[in-house]
Scaffold this active site. Structure first.
Site, PDB file in Angstrom:
ATOM      1  N   GLY A 103    -116.283 -14.744   4.350  1.00  0.00           N
ATOM      2  CA  GLY A 103    -116.436 -13.563   5.214  1.00  0.00           C
ATOM      3  C   GLY A 103    -116.319 -12.246   4.462  1.00  0.00           C
ATOM      4  O   GLY A 103    -116.556 -11.193   5.038  1.00  0.00           O
ATOM      5  N   ARG A 152    -115.992  -1.323  -2.754  1.00  0.00           N
ATOM      6  CA  ARG A 152    -115.657  -0.865  -1.402  1.00  0.00           C
ATOM      7  C   ARG A 152    -115.693   0.656  -1.384  1.00  0.00           C
ATOM      8  O   ARG A 152    -115.549   1.313  -2.411  1.00  0.00           O
ATOM      9  CB  ARG A 152    -114.242  -1.329  -1.009  1.00  0.00           C
ATOM     10  CG  ARG A 152    -114.067  -2.833  -0.907  1.00  0.00           C
ATOM     11  CD  ARG A 152    -114.773  -3.385   0.325  1.00  0.00           C
ATOM     12  NE  ARG A 152    -114.630  -4.832   0.464  1.00  0.00           N
ATOM     13  CZ  ARG A 152    -115.484  -5.732  -0.035  1.00  0.00           C
ATOM     14  NH1 ARG A 152    -116.541  -5.342  -0.719  1.00  0.00           N
ATOM     15  NH2 ARG A 152    -115.294  -7.027   0.162  1.00  0.00           N
ATOM     16  N   PHE A 160    -101.525   1.548  12.251  1.00  0.00           N
ATOM     17  CA  PHE A 160    -101.777   2.317  11.025  1.00  0.00           C
ATOM     18  C   PHE A 160    -102.670   3.538  11.323  1.00  0.00           C
ATOM     19  O   PHE A 160    -102.214   4.693  11.239  1.00  0.00           O
ATOM     20  CB  PHE A 160    -102.396   1.357  10.005  1.00  0.00           C
ATOM     21  CG  PHE A 160    -103.140   1.987   8.875  1.00  0.00           C
ATOM     22  CD1 PHE A 160    -102.559   2.984   8.107  1.00  0.00           C
ATOM     23  CD2 PHE A 160    -104.432   1.559   8.558  1.00  0.00           C
ATOM     24  CE1 PHE A 160    -103.258   3.562   7.044  1.00  0.00           C
ATOM     25  CE2 PHE A 160    -105.129   2.125   7.498  1.00  0.00           C
ATOM     26  CZ  PHE A 160    -104.549   3.132   6.758  1.00  0.00           C
ATOM     27  N   TYR A 182    -115.047 -11.201  13.300  1.00  0.00           N
ATOM     28  CA  TYR A 182    -114.486  -9.855  13.483  1.00  0.00           C
ATOM     29  C   TYR A 182    -115.629  -8.823  13.529  1.00  0.00           C
ATOM     30  O   TYR A 182    -115.711  -7.993  14.437  1.00  0.00           O
ATOM     31  CB  TYR A 182    -113.509  -9.537  12.343  1.00  0.00           C
ATOM     32  CG  TYR A 182    -113.116  -8.081  12.276  1.00  0.00           C
ATOM     33  CD1 TYR A 182    -112.192  -7.550  13.172  1.00  0.00           C
ATOM     34  CD2 TYR A 182    -113.693  -7.223  11.330  1.00  0.00           C
ATOM     35  CE1 TYR A 182    -111.843  -6.204  13.121  1.00  0.00           C
ATOM     36  CE2 TYR A 182    -113.347  -5.892  11.271  1.00  0.00           C
ATOM     37  CZ  TYR A 182    -112.423  -5.382  12.165  1.00  0.00           C
ATOM     38  OH  TYR A 182    -112.089  -4.051  12.119  1.00  0.00           O
ATOM     39  N   ASP A 216     -99.774  -4.762  26.663  1.00  0.00           N
ATOM     40  CA  ASP A 216    -100.947  -5.419  26.091  1.00  0.00           C
ATOM     41  C   ASP A 216    -102.180  -4.863  26.812  1.00  0.00           C
ATOM     42  O   ASP A 216    -102.160  -4.742  28.038  1.00  0.00           O
ATOM     43  CB  ASP A 216    -100.821  -6.934  26.327  1.00  0.00           C
ATOM     44  CG  ASP A 216    -101.813  -7.711  25.496  1.00  0.00           C
ATOM     45  OD1 ASP A 216    -103.027  -7.436  25.610  1.00  0.00           O
ATOM     46  OD2 ASP A 216    -101.382  -8.576  24.719  1.00  0.00           O
TER      47      ASP A 216
HETATM   48  N1  LIG Z   1    -108.006  -0.467   8.554  1.00  0.00           N
HETATM   49  C1  LIG Z   1    -109.311  -0.454   8.290  1.00  0.00           C
HETATM   50  O1  LIG Z   1    -109.728  -0.401   7.134  1.00  0.00           O
HETATM   51  C2  LIG Z   1    -110.314  -0.464   9.428  1.00  0.00           C
HETATM   52  C3  LIG Z   1    -111.678  -0.432   9.114  1.00  0.00           C
HETATM   53  C4  LIG Z   1    -112.603  -0.446  10.135  1.00  0.00           C
HETATM   54  C5  LIG Z   1    -112.191  -0.462  11.448  1.00  0.00           C
HETATM   55  N2  LIG Z   1    -110.872  -0.504  11.730  1.00  0.00           N
HETATM   56  C6  LIG Z   1    -110.475  -0.534  13.154  1.00  0.00           C
HETATM   57  O2  LIG Z   1    -109.552   0.502  13.414  1.00  0.00           O
HETATM   58  C7  LIG Z   1    -108.669   0.096  14.456  1.00  0.00           C
HETATM   59  C8  LIG Z   1    -107.223   0.290  14.024  1.00  0.00           C
HETATM   60  O3  LIG Z   1    -106.987  -0.560  12.904  1.00  0.00           O
HETATM   61  P1  LIG Z   1    -105.670  -0.457  11.996  1.00  0.00           P
HETATM   62  O4  LIG Z   1    -106.090  -0.730  10.600  1.00  0.00           O
HETATM   63  O5  LIG Z   1    -104.929   0.771  12.331  1.00  0.00           O
HETATM   64  O6  LIG Z   1    -104.896  -1.741  12.484  1.00  0.00           O
HETATM   65  P2  LIG Z   1    -103.421  -1.910  13.085  1.00  0.00           P
HETATM   66  O7  LIG Z   1    -103.222  -3.388  13.260  1.00  0.00           O
HETATM   67  O8  LIG Z   1    -102.424  -1.169  12.290  1.00  0.00           O
HETATM   68  O9  LIG Z   1    -103.569  -1.216  14.501  1.00  0.00           O
HETATM   69  C9  LIG Z   1    -103.916  -1.897  15.659  1.00  0.00           C
HETATM   70  C10 LIG Z   1    -102.919  -1.497  16.728  1.00  0.00           C
HETATM   71  O10 LIG Z   1    -103.314  -2.100  17.950  1.00  0.00           O
HETATM   72  C11 LIG Z   1    -102.190  -2.743  18.534  1.00  0.00           C
HETATM   73  N3  LIG Z   1    -102.711  -3.862  19.299  1.00  0.00           N
HETATM   74  C12 LIG Z   1    -103.367  -4.956  18.843  1.00  0.00           C
HETATM   75  N4  LIG Z   1    -103.704  -5.759  19.864  1.00  0.00           N
HETATM   76  C13 LIG Z   1    -103.243  -5.157  20.996  1.00  0.00           C
HETATM   77  C14 LIG Z   1    -103.270  -5.502  22.366  1.00  0.00           C
HETATM   78  N5  LIG Z   1    -103.838  -6.632  22.786  1.00  0.00           N
HETATM   79  N6  LIG Z   1    -102.705  -4.655  23.248  1.00  0.00           N
HETATM   80  C15 LIG Z   1    -102.117  -3.498  22.843  1.00  0.00           C
HETATM   81  N7  LIG Z   1    -102.054  -3.117  21.553  1.00  0.00           N
HETATM   82  C16 LIG Z   1    -102.612  -3.952  20.640  1.00  0.00           C
HETATM   83  C17 LIG Z   1    -101.325  -3.173  17.373  1.00  0.00           C
HETATM   84  O11 LIG Z   1     -99.965  -3.387  17.731  1.00  0.00           O
HETATM   85  C18 LIG Z   1    -101.497  -1.984  16.426  1.00  0.00           C
HETATM   86  O12 LIG Z   1    -100.574  -0.982  16.722  1.00  0.00           O
HETATM   87  C19 LIG Z   1    -109.023  -1.345  14.788  1.00  0.00           C
HETATM   88  O13 LIG Z   1    -109.876  -1.349  15.907  1.00  0.00           O
HETATM   89  C20 LIG Z   1    -109.768  -1.817  13.550  1.00  0.00           C
HETATM   90  O14 LIG Z   1    -110.671  -2.848  13.844  1.00  0.00           O
HETATM   91  C21 LIG Z   1    -109.917  -0.513  10.763  1.00  0.00           C
END
Ligand SMILES: NC(=O)c1ccc[n+]([C@@H]2O[C@H](COP(=O)([O-])OP(=O)(O)OC[C@H]3O[C@@H](n4cnc5c(N)ncnc54)[C@H](O)[C@@H]3O)[C@@H](O)[C@H]2O)c1
Length: 312
Positions: free
Chosen positions: A266, A207, A11, A140, A51
């Site tokens: 949580g 939020r 995302f 987390y 991965d």
């Molecule tokens: N969405 C939110 O509100 C939010 C808030 C705070 C922090 N974050 C952080 O932002 C980052 C992105 O989050 P997001 O919401 O886009 O989530 P998301 O799940 O859409 O994106 C994570 C991506 O990482 C890939 N991925 C996961 N594990 C993997 C692995 N072991 N090897 C390779 N690829 C892997 C997934 O396929 C996915 O494309 C994350 O680190 C999340 O913790 C998100």
């Protein structure tokens, strides 16, 4: 510059990749499609399906020689982290340590890390600065806080510069229904499918919803600014879940009364991030207010929903 984005098919990562390309950066994405999707990846990016726990990641970094690594790949589900803290730690902490090791070994100039407001845990109903105590309520949040510490110590011991961005609840097109900001996509999904939305707790929990394009912009700015800083990325505006649902109903022109369920383990009651530092250090401030961001998000989900109904 050459930038490697872990989780670039996800995302937030796919929006970051789009901005990188738009601003002329050579972009390499590493993603295992755990939650990400191939069709989210911009065509101009080089996509490596892998991965981040794979030992082959070292070869990728050695051969690609990125100058900047933007690390977004993670296990993002709070509930999963509570059910399986070992898995969460492997994905979020150990994989980050390994990545840092490769980055310093192959002379990456900087790591930009996606952290979260989940590191703060329970806060008052007030705006939180970066100096607020770190006291996560979920594994987390703890995995993000721990990764931050590893990044900082690696920087001290091995001179690997970093910027840590602590996001508020991110929302926007391409979000899945899990994760911290997922409530927006869940509510739009319910409205478009004529289903009853569920509110956990009394809905008065608040939020700070930040639009994904603003988050992508913050990552872009961090390439050249904010070395060795931890920076909140939020709007400093609070919206309750009840207010959010009423905005979403109004934008989608659908009214369905929600049902309520007990608050989830949580989940924090209030979260709002002071963004003064983001402005002074990165020159960042949000360009999208919640109304504009939600309207843009709705247009996306509407197209997807109409397409899916056409295919079914
Ligand atoms: N969405 C939110 O509100 C939010 C808030 C705070 C922090 N974050 C952080 O932002 C980052 C992105 O989050 P997001 O919401 O886009 O989530 P998301 O799940 O859409 O994106 C994570 C991506 O990482 C890939 N991925 C996961 N594990 C993997 C692995 N072991 N090897 C390779 N690829 C892997 C997934 O396929 C996915 O494309 C994350 O680190 C999340 O913790 C998100």
């Amino acid at each position: 510059m050459k930038v490697l984005v872990t989780g670039g098919a996800g995302f937030i990562g796919s929006h970051v990749a789009e901005y990188l390309i738009q601003y002329g950066h050579e972009t390499v994405i590493v993603d295992n499609f755990q939650t990400g999707k191939k069709n989210f990846v911009p065509l101009q990016a080089k996509l490596i399906e892998m991965d981040i726990n794979s030992p082959m990641l070292e070869t990728v970094i050695a051969l690609e020689k990125p100058e900047i690594v933007i690390h977004l790949a993670a296990q993002i589900d709070v509930a999963v982290s509570i059910k399986d803290p070992i898995y969460d730690a492997e994905q979020n902490i150990v994989a980050t340590i390994r990545l840092l090791d490769y980055c310093q070994k192959y002379h990456v100039k900087k790591v930009i890390f996606s952290s979260s407001c989940a590191v703060y845990g329970e806060t008052e109903d007030s705006s939180i600065t970066e100096s607020f105590p770190v006291n996560p309520l979920s594994f987390y949040g703890l995995s993000k806080a721990t990764s931050e510490k590893y990044i900082q110590l690696t920087s001290t011991l091995q001179q690997l510069p970093y910027t840590i961005l602590r996001y508020a609840n991110v929302y926007g097109p391409r979000q899945s229904i899990i994760g911290e900001g997922g409530v927006v996509s869940v509510f739009f999904g319910k409205m478009l499918n004529g289903e009853t939305p569920v509110i956990f707790g009394d809905g008065e929990q608040t939020r700070d919803f930040v639009y994904v394009k603003d988050v992508a912009q913050a990552n872009l700015l961090a390439i050249n600014k904010g070395d060795n800083e931890i920076i909140n990325i939020g709007t400093d505006t609070k919206t309750s879940v009840n207010e959010l649902l009423s905005k979403i109903m109004s934008i989608s022109s659908v009214q369905i009364a929600p049902i309520t369920m007990p608050a989830r383990e949580g989940d924090i009651q209030h979260s709002r991030l002071d963004n003064t530092k983001a402005f002074t250090v990165l020159g960042w401030k949000p360009s999208f207010d919640i109304q504009t961001g939600l309207e843009e998000t709705f247009s996306y989900y509407k197209v997807i929903s109409e397409y899916q109904k056409g295919v079914d």
